[in-house]
Design a protein around this motif. Structure first.
Motif, PDB file in Angstrom:
ATOM      1  N   GLY A  37      42.947  11.815  95.155  1.00 18.61           N
ATOM      2  CA  GLY A  37      42.514  11.227  93.886  1.00 18.61           C
ATOM      3  C   GLY A  37      42.934  12.047  92.690  1.00 18.61           C
ATOM      4  O   GLY A  37      43.411  11.514  91.683  1.00 18.61           O
TER       5      GLY A  37
ATOM      6  N   HIS B 292      40.802   6.169  89.908  1.00 18.92           N
ATOM      7  CA  HIS B 292      40.770   7.333  90.796  1.00 18.92           C
ATOM      8  C   HIS B 292      39.742   8.360  90.322  1.00 18.92           C
ATOM      9  O   HIS B 292      39.095   9.007  91.147  1.00 18.92           O
ATOM     10  CB  HIS B 292      42.164   7.948  90.946  1.00 18.92           C
ATOM     11  CG  HIS B 292      43.052   7.123  91.833  1.00 18.92           C
ATOM     12  ND1 HIS B 292      43.053   7.243  93.196  1.00 18.92           N
ATOM     13  CD2 HIS B 292      43.942   6.146  91.535  1.00 18.92           C
ATOM     14  CE1 HIS B 292      43.912   6.383  93.713  1.00 18.92           C
ATOM     15  NE2 HIS B 292      44.472   5.701  92.714  1.00 18.92           N
TER      16      HIS B 292
ATOM     17  N   VAL C  62      36.337   6.997  91.502  1.00 16.07           N
ATOM     18  CA  VAL C  62      36.121   7.211  92.938  1.00 16.07           C
ATOM     19  C   VAL C  62      35.842   8.685  93.200  1.00 16.07           C
ATOM     20  O   VAL C  62      34.946   9.030  93.978  1.00 16.07           O
ATOM     21  CB  VAL C  62      37.314   6.696  93.767  1.00 16.07           C
ATOM     22  CG1 VAL C  62      37.198   7.132  95.227  1.00 16.07           C
ATOM     23  CG2 VAL C  62      37.398   5.166  93.678  1.00 16.07           C
TER      24      VAL C  62
ATOM     25  N   GLY D  11      37.265   2.735  98.735  1.00 18.99           N
ATOM     26  CA  GLY D  11      38.505   3.290  98.194  1.00 18.99           C
ATOM     27  C   GLY D  11      39.722   2.596  98.769  1.00 18.99           C
ATOM     28  O   GLY D  11      40.659   2.259  98.032  1.00 18.99           O
TER      29      GLY D  11
END
Length: 175
Positions: free
Chosen positions: A41, A71, A74, A156
């Motif tokens: 990420g 990203h 997440v 994800g």
């Protein structure tokens, strides 16, 4: 450009190979999985930020903004989860290889400008998402022991699969 993409795909494949080696030789731990996922990420957030500083193409910039936003969100969720679970993400060979390859790719992209940068950045995103999605599906999700971590990784994978399709669409338009 093909050589750059091939080199990144080869380097990023270390993620899948390294994670698979962990799962075959010893049980990959949730702490290692968390670090690999978080590292991937961070790499994509950094790539998106680089694109935002270099690209003038509105489509590429919008995609880069999406990569940074999604990203980072997440990763923020992952950090909150590991904190809640009392897990410290564990550095490992896979996350170290990812970081090393990302530096190489960042430097290559830094040398490009204009349409050449845009094409290389988007091609890199296609390759990177393909590799990350493969690792999530084949190694990280099956290896996760904690149900909350597994659920976050599955979320994800759904999001990052959409990113890959988006990047493929943009790549086709930039040819």
């Amino acid at each position: 450009m093909f050589n750059r993409i091939a080199l990144f795909i080869g380097g990023a494949s270390l993620m899948v190979a390294g994670a698979a080696a962990y799962s075959q030789e010893a049980q990959i731990t949730d702490a290692q999985i968390a670090h690999i996922a978080y590292t991937a990420g961070v790499i994509d957030v950094d790539a998106g930020r680089q694109a935002l500083t270099k690209s003038k193409n509105a489509t590429v910039r919008a995609f880069a903004e999406e990569m940074v936003r999604d990203h980072q969100a997440v990763n923020d969720s992952a950090l909150a989860l590991v904190k809640k679970l009392g897990v410290t993400p564990a550095d490992n060979a896979t996350s170290a290889a990812l970081t090393k390859q990302a530096k190489v790719e960042h430097d290559k992209l830094a040398a490009l400008d204009g349409a050449a940068f845009d094409r290389a950045y988007v091609a890199n995103e296609v390759a990177f998402h393909g590799t990350v999605n493969g690792a999530l599906k084949d190694v990280l999700i099956p290896g996760a022991q904690n149900p909350e971590l597994k659920a976050l990784l599955e979320t994800g994978l759904t999001l990052f699969s959409e990113h890959q399709l988006h990047a493929e669409h943009i790549a086709a338009s930039l040819k």
